[in-house]
Scaffold this active site. Structure first.
Site, PDB file in Angstrom:
ATOM      1  N   THR A   1       0.848  -1.189   0.000  1.00 31.20           N
ATOM      2  CA  THR A   1       0.000   0.000   0.000  1.00 31.20           C
ATOM      3  C   THR A   1       0.886   1.243   0.000  1.00 31.20           C
ATOM      4  O   THR A   1       2.077   1.169   0.282  1.00 31.20           O
ATOM      5  CB  THR A   1      -0.915  -0.034   1.245  1.00 31.20           C
TER       6      THR A   1
ATOM      7  N   THR B   1      -3.949   1.277  -2.689  1.00 31.37           N
ATOM      8  CA  THR B   1      -3.367  -0.057  -2.552  1.00 31.37           C
ATOM      9  C   THR B   1      -3.770  -1.005  -3.671  1.00 31.37           C
ATOM     10  O   THR B   1      -4.824  -0.837  -4.288  1.00 31.37           O
ATOM     11  CB  THR B   1      -3.800  -0.671  -1.205  1.00 31.37           C
TER      12      THR B   1
END
Length: 564
Positions: free
Chosen positions: A381, A399
């Site tokens: 992420t 992400t």
């Protein structure tokens, strides 16, 4: 709980993320961008210099990150964004979380014997990818807050994709980590050197397919991804073995980002605003609401009691978040009860003077009967924060879920494995449903918590967010305590040691604490352990201090903060 935490984050430990010397705090008068790669920061600043808003710059930053940091986020993933309109003094939350296809079923991550399949098998399957939402979400926010043409936000990164970008140390380390995605054919094909082996730091990668995709998005908007030839390519890739998924063009076309007022609650003299469930925003507010009933603000980073209070607040936060939070369209999230000041005061009363067994979930008003969750959420992420010349702010966490998503590449970008953020087991052994069970059209619970802080008059104070899977609320809490309670600069707060307390596990960076703190914590029942992703934060943020902007970037990654 420690096993759950280790499963979710062990791949980051194996990768050995680089830690550099802490950068100096960036200062500026008008604008600031803090993000996980210098190329993304440059892209955002160029848009701001050309008269773009924070919403415009967010688009440029995301598409640049998708090129130079594809292990973390990209066109094939999802995101949460909190946007502050300075003129209106209004905070809006945008939800670009991926959705499960119409063919998704509660048992789709169970084996034939009814037990959950391995996380690695699930990630690499065609079942793991949800309909991508990051670009659709950004298009909505940019339509409402942008000041330049959408089509102007893609050219620079498209040219960089054609001419080539430089591989950084973190990408190279993650490719060498042994993560299951690094064995995927598409990852091997894209990231390998001509002579064999994965690319190394300093190598150049060209991605003309990514450039072509960006140019289509520039003209067609998010429809370029969710329909037409690229959408058909996404569906075809998901339908390949192993374990083909059920995603259809109709599922992609049906995707819609969500928009709502941000979820805001007071914290001391401030107002903290988060994205709504199923994000990690509620968890962060639970943690702050508990800390509000402690004396942590009168202490500091050299005080072991302060870290003890933070750790115990985190344990209580996770106990409730992992039990009750899911997609509110599908399940009853007792948000009012969870954030009730009286309830949070009661939970804070459990902190005590010595750590005990893992705390049980509380019983907030309106709480349904949910079973315990077993979601494994790795940390592939990224997060960034932007302030523009008008005072508008974009703080976004984005992400593809695991490192390199599901390992399947389409038209120059990696697909997500976001559906593995659902609980693999739809019910516990007693039959109680999991709030985060799989369902058609549902959005999996997330820990992403891009955070905006205002004063009581509605003026901007700070913005911060982080990657890190399940650890994200812990990372964000640490930074907020640093800047709001301990009056540190954003960079100083980011540099503080991480501490993630979940169940019986206390994962941290013991060597970074001031002398005496680790031993004092051990005497209070808090034994700190390194690893398990404790060093895998990627905090990036901005704070307003004495009329100037101060940016911070996490030395545990490769980001910078810059402005003018």
């Amino acid at each position: 709980m420690r096993q759950l935490f280790a499963l979710g984050l062990a791949v980051l430990l194996a990768a050995g993320p680089p830690v550099r010397a802490a950068p100096a705090a960036a200062q500026a008068d008008k604008v600031m961008v803090a993000a996980a790669n210098p190329a993304a920061v440059d892209a955002g600043l160029k848009v701001l210099r050309a008269g773009g808003s924070a919403a415009d710059a967010a688009v440029a930053v995301q598409v640049a990150l998708g090129l130079v940091e594809p292990q973390s986020s990209g066109l094939g993933g999802g995101a949460f964004l909190v946007y502050y309109d300075a003129k209106a003094k209004k905070a809006t939350a945008y939800d670009g979380r991926e959705t499960a296809p119409a063919g998704a079923t509660p048992d789709m991550f169970l084996k034939s014997d009814g037990t959950p399949m391995s996380f690695g098998d699930a990630v690499l399957s065609g079942r793991s990818a949800g309909a991508p939402g990051a670009i659709a979400m950004l298009a909505l926010a940019q339509h409402e807050h942008g000041k330049v043409a959408w089509s102007s936000l893609f050219d620079d990164t498209a040219r960089l994709a054609e001419t080539g970008f430089t591989v950084g140390p973190r990408m190279a380390k993650l490719l060498a980590s042994g993560a299951s995605q690094t064995k995927a054919p598409d990852v091997i094909a894209y990231f390998s050197r001509p002579g064999g082996g994965f690319v190394q730091p300093g190598d150049q990668i060209k991605n003309p397919s990514y450039a072509a995709t960006l140019r289509k998005i520039a003209v067609q908007g998010p429809a370029a991804l969710l329909a037409g030839p690229i959408g058909a390519d996404i569906v075809a890739k998901i339908h390949r073995d192993p374990m083909p998924g059920t995603m259809s063009l109709a599922d992609l076309a049906a995707y819609r980002p969500h928009e709502a007022p941000a979820l805001c609650r007071p914290y001391r003299a401030f107002v903290v605003c988060e994205p709504n469930a199923p994000s990690g925003g509620p968890a962060t507010l639970i943690g702050l609401g508990i800390l509000q009933h402690t004396d942590i603000a009168t202490r500091g980073p050299a005080d072991a009691r302060a870290w003890f209070e933070l750790a115990q607040a985190e344990r209580l936060m996770y106990a409730d978040d992992l039990r009750y939070v899911g997609d509110p369209v599908f399940v009853q999230v007792p948000l009012k009860g969870l954030l009730d000041p009286a309830y949070l005061k009661e939970r804070a009363g459990l902190i005590g003077d010595k750590a005990g067994p893992p705390p049980a979930p509380g019983q907030p008003a309106g709480a349904p009967v949910f079973g315990p969750d077993a979601t494994k959420e790795p940390g592939g992420t990224s997060s960034f924060a932007i302030v523009d010349r008008w005072g508008d702010v974009a703080v976004m966490t984005t992400t593809v879920e695991s490192l390199f998503g599901d390992g399947r590449m389409v038209d120059g970008f990696l697909l997500n494995n976001q559906l593995t953020d659902f609980s693999f087991s739809p019910r516990d052994k007693d039959g109680a449903p999991a709030a985060n069970a799989v369902a058609a059209g549902k959005r999996p619970r997330s820990s992403m918590a891009p955070t905006l802080v205002l004063d009581q008059q509605g003026h901007f104070v700070a913005a911060v967010g982080s990657p890190g899977g399940l650890a994200i609320p812990s990372y964000v809490l640490k930074a907020l305590v640093g800047v709001l309670d301990w009056k540190l600069s954003m960079q100083e707060a980011i540099n503080l040691p991480n501490l993630i307390a979940l169940g019986n596990a206390y994962m941290s960076e013991p060597a970074k604490f001031p002398p005496g703190v680790v031993d004092a914590l051990a005497q209070q029942g808090v034994t700190l352990h390194g690893g398990y992703g404790a060093e895998a934060s990627g905090l990036h943020g901005v704070i307003m201090h004495d009329g100037r902007l101060e940016g911070g970037a996490d030395p545990r990654r490769e980001g910078v903060a810059a402005g003018y």
